[in-house]
Scaffold this active site. Structure first.
Site, PDB file in Angstrom:
ATOM      1  N   SER A  52      13.253   4.734 -23.206  1.00  0.00           N
ATOM      2  CA  SER A  52      12.548   5.581 -22.240  1.00  0.00           C
ATOM      3  C   SER A  52      13.528   6.429 -21.429  1.00  0.00           C
ATOM      4  O   SER A  52      13.097   7.271 -20.641  1.00  0.00           O
ATOM      5  CB  SER A  52      11.692   4.718 -21.315  1.00  0.00           C
ATOM      6  OG  SER A  52      12.505   3.776 -20.655  1.00  0.00           O
ATOM      7  N   ARG A  97      10.220 -15.312 -24.137  1.00  0.00           N
ATOM      8  CA  ARG A  97      10.791 -14.160 -24.855  1.00  0.00           C
ATOM      9  C   ARG A  97      11.648 -14.616 -26.033  1.00  0.00           C
ATOM     10  O   ARG A  97      11.627 -14.014 -27.104  1.00  0.00           O
ATOM     11  CB  ARG A  97      11.598 -13.283 -23.887  1.00  0.00           C
ATOM     12  CG  ARG A  97      10.670 -12.457 -23.003  1.00  0.00           C
ATOM     13  CD  ARG A  97      11.433 -11.523 -22.110  1.00  0.00           C
ATOM     14  NE  ARG A  97      12.234 -10.568 -22.841  1.00  0.00           N
ATOM     15  CZ  ARG A  97      13.277  -9.926 -22.321  1.00  0.00           C
ATOM     16  NH1 ARG A  97      13.627 -10.146 -21.063  1.00  0.00           N
ATOM     17  NH2 ARG A  97      13.959  -9.065 -23.042  1.00  0.00           N
ATOM     18  N   CYS A 156      30.616 -26.705 -14.882  1.00  0.00           N
ATOM     19  CA  CYS A 156      30.432 -27.144 -13.489  1.00  0.00           C
ATOM     20  C   CYS A 156      29.053 -27.734 -13.233  1.00  0.00           C
ATOM     21  O   CYS A 156      28.751 -28.125 -12.111  1.00  0.00           O
ATOM     22  CB  CYS A 156      30.672 -25.971 -12.542  1.00  0.00           C
ATOM     23  SG  CYS A 156      29.301 -24.780 -12.585  1.00  0.00           S
ATOM     24  N   HIS A 175      23.481  -4.573 -22.412  1.00  0.00           N
ATOM     25  CA  HIS A 175      22.734  -5.441 -21.493  1.00  0.00           C
ATOM     26  C   HIS A 175      22.843  -6.918 -21.859  1.00  0.00           C
ATOM     27  O   HIS A 175      22.052  -7.728 -21.400  1.00  0.00           O
ATOM     28  CB  HIS A 175      21.266  -5.003 -21.422  1.00  0.00           C
ATOM     29  CG  HIS A 175      21.091  -3.660 -20.765  1.00  0.00           C
ATOM     30  ND1 HIS A 175      19.917  -2.926 -20.821  1.00  0.00           N
ATOM     31  CD2 HIS A 175      21.953  -2.912 -20.018  1.00  0.00           C
ATOM     32  CE1 HIS A 175      20.076  -1.793 -20.151  1.00  0.00           C
ATOM     33  NE2 HIS A 175      21.294  -1.764 -19.676  1.00  0.00           N
ATOM     34  N   ALA A 205      10.726   5.269 -34.734  1.00  0.00           N
ATOM     35  CA  ALA A 205      12.140   5.250 -35.124  1.00  0.00           C
ATOM     36  C   ALA A 205      12.333   4.706 -36.532  1.00  0.00           C
ATOM     37  O   ALA A 205      13.174   5.208 -37.296  1.00  0.00           O
ATOM     38  CB  ALA A 205      12.921   4.390 -34.124  1.00  0.00           C
ATOM     39  N   GLY A 241      14.421   5.264 -29.382  1.00  0.00           N
ATOM     40  CA  GLY A 241      13.557   4.177 -28.905  1.00  0.00           C
ATOM     41  C   GLY A 241      13.856   3.715 -27.498  1.00  0.00           C
ATOM     42  O   GLY A 241      13.745   2.535 -27.194  1.00  0.00           O
TER      43      GLY A 241
HETATM   44  P1  OAD Z   1      11.468   0.887 -22.655  1.00  0.00           P
HETATM   45  O1  OAD Z   1      10.411  -0.127 -22.892  1.00  0.00           O
HETATM   46  O2  OAD Z   1      11.643   1.398 -21.277  1.00  0.00           O
HETATM   47  O3  OAD Z   1      11.230   2.155 -23.605  1.00  0.00           O
HETATM   48  C1  OAD Z   1      10.959   1.993 -24.947  1.00  0.00           C
HETATM   49  C2  OAD Z   1      10.602   3.373 -25.498  1.00  0.00           C
HETATM   50  O4  OAD Z   1      10.415   3.221 -26.896  1.00  0.00           O
HETATM   51  C3  OAD Z   1       9.327   3.978 -24.927  1.00  0.00           C
HETATM   52  O5  OAD Z   1       9.570   5.307 -24.516  1.00  0.00           O
HETATM   53  C4  OAD Z   1       8.347   3.924 -26.103  1.00  0.00           C
HETATM   54  O6  OAD Z   1       7.480   5.040 -26.139  1.00  0.00           O
HETATM   55  C5  OAD Z   1       9.287   3.987 -27.275  1.00  0.00           C
HETATM   56  N1  OAD Z   1       8.778   3.366 -28.531  1.00  0.00           N
HETATM   57  C6  OAD Z   1       7.881   2.374 -28.711  1.00  0.00           C
HETATM   58  N2  OAD Z   1       7.746   2.083 -30.010  1.00  0.00           N
HETATM   59  C7  OAD Z   1       8.582   2.923 -30.677  1.00  0.00           C
HETATM   60  C8  OAD Z   1       8.913   3.106 -32.058  1.00  0.00           C
HETATM   61  N3  OAD Z   1       8.365   2.356 -33.032  1.00  0.00           N
HETATM   62  N4  OAD Z   1       9.809   4.076 -32.351  1.00  0.00           N
HETATM   63  C9  OAD Z   1      10.377   4.840 -31.395  1.00  0.00           C
HETATM   64  N5  OAD Z   1      10.105   4.697 -30.083  1.00  0.00           N
HETATM   65  C10 OAD Z   1       9.236   3.744 -29.729  1.00  0.00           C
HETATM   66  O7  OAD Z   1      12.812   0.257 -23.232  1.00  0.00           O
HETATM   67  P2  OAD Z   1      14.330   0.647 -22.897  1.00  0.00           P
HETATM   68  O8  OAD Z   1      14.469   2.104 -22.726  1.00  0.00           O
HETATM   69  O9  OAD Z   1      15.155  -0.045 -23.893  1.00  0.00           O
HETATM   70  O10 OAD Z   1      16.849  -3.696 -19.070  1.00  0.00           O
HETATM   71  O11 OAD Z   1      14.500  -0.052 -21.495  1.00  0.00           O
HETATM   72  C11 OAD Z   1      15.735   0.017 -20.864  1.00  0.00           C
HETATM   73  C12 OAD Z   1      15.997  -1.252 -20.093  1.00  0.00           C
HETATM   74  O12 OAD Z   1      14.915  -1.492 -19.170  1.00  0.00           O
HETATM   75  C13 OAD Z   1      16.001  -2.517 -20.941  1.00  0.00           C
HETATM   76  O13 OAD Z   1      17.231  -2.735 -21.585  1.00  0.00           O
HETATM   77  C14 OAD Z   1      15.715  -3.571 -19.938  1.00  0.00           C
HETATM   78  C15 OAD Z   1      14.575  -2.896 -19.202  1.00  0.00           C
HETATM   79  O14 OAD Z   1      14.333  -3.347 -17.936  1.00  0.00           O
HETATM   80  C16 OAD Z   1      17.492  -4.865 -18.959  1.00  0.00           C
HETATM   81  O15 OAD Z   1      17.153  -5.870 -19.555  1.00  0.00           O
HETATM   82  C17 OAD Z   1      18.647  -4.783 -18.029  1.00  0.00           C
END
Ligand code: OAD
Length: 253
Positions: free
Chosen positions: A198, A75, A160, A124, A240, A196
């Site tokens: 979910s 990553r 450590c 995060h 976005a 952006g």
């Molecule tokens: P997700 O991958 O769950 O959601 C990303 C969202 O962005 C989805 O609903 C897509 O449809 C949308 N998307 C994709 N491309 C886009 C674009 N160009 N413009 C707008 N929207 C777009 O990501 P997060 O919600 O960030 O946790 O996930 C939350 C957390 O779950 C993350 O921070 C991570 C993960 O497990 C940790 O690392 C603790």
């Protein structure tokens, strides 16, 4: 969403932003998608191919630090090749030169920082920071920066010598208290944007509801509908980077 409907919503949102004294923006992986950083959910999401419990928990790290570092190494290499896109750049501009706009992100890629975002809350953590993996190492709790790509072998705690871990929040872990406090404070605003994400992972996903209860005008900008869509005042289903660039254009004219 057809174009005239979309432009109508963007114009309404621009009007709200223009008259807001305080704006808060919660971002998620979708904001970095146009930069080439894989999202977690959705069509090509990482959690379609991998199980979070195998790769994003402290238990998984304790079981097999080398496997976890292989995943984080991959990553980090991917993210190192990515540059901020228009979404990061617009939010960075809005955050500069005053305290009007606060950005709270769930992203660990630091692209908001790279774009120059000020007073960023990284809920995060950061994939570019490490901390000690054992709870009893007091000094190793304070994260340190490590930009090396590729990582030469398994990194160790400088205090450590235990294995070092990525300073990111894994499933089942608490968010840093100061970050959570800053994020909750950001819900006291006039306009709250969720962009952006979910809207599935708490506590971040609860911030928009908190903002609504605090009287903010709430809006979502996301590629698809989410649990937040039904509770916000205005929802825009579009990329976005395009919507934020258009909002920025409307705000300066
Ligand atoms: P997700 O991958 O769950 O959601 C990303 C969202 O962005 C989805 O609903 C897509 O449809 C949308 N998307 C994709 N491309 C886009 C674009 N160009 N413009 C707008 N929207 C777009 O990501 P997060 O919600 O960030 O946790 O996930 C939350 C957390 O779950 C993350 O921070 C991570 C993960 O497990 C940790 O690392 C603790």
């Amino acid at each position: 969403m057809d174009r005239s409907n979309l432009m109508g919503l963007v114009t309404d949102l621009a009007d709200r932003l223009r008259s807001a004294r305080r704006i808060s923006v919660l971002t998620g992986a979708g904001v970095s998608a146009a930069s080439g950083v894989p999202t977690f959910r959705g069509e090509d999401g990482l959690w379609r191919r991998y199980r979070p419990e195998d790769l994003a928990t402290a238990q998984a790290f304790a079981r097999d630090p080398a496997l976890l570092w292989e995943w984080y190494g991959w990553r980090r290499e991917t993210i190192a090749r990515c540059a901020p896109n228009a979404a990061h750049e617009v939010l960075a501009r809005w955050s500069q030169g005053g305290e009007r706009t606060t950005v709270v992100t769930q992203n660990v890629d630091d692209l908001h920082l790279k774009a120059g975002t000020e007073r960023l809350v990284r809920l995060h953590g950061s994939i570019w920071e490490l901390s000690c993996s054992i709870g009893c190492c007091e000094a190793g709790r304070t994260a340190w920066r490590d930009d090396r790509v590729p990582m030469p072998g398994l990194p160790r705690c400088p205090h450590c010598d235990a294995p070092a871990r990525p300073a990111v929040v894994w499933f089942g872990e608490m968010l840093a208290e100061a970050d959570l406090r800053a994020a909750v404070q950001a819900t006291a605003c006039d306009v709250f944007l969720t962009v952006g994400t979910s809207s599935l992972v708490y506590p971040a996903a609860g911030l928009v509801e908190q903002a609504r209860l605090n009287g903010a005008f709430t809006a979502e900008i996301n590629a698809e509908a989410t649990p937040a869509t039904a509770i916000v005042d205005l929802a825009i289903q579009a990329p976005a980077e395009l919507v934020l660039a258009e909002l920025d254009r409307l705000l300066v004219t």
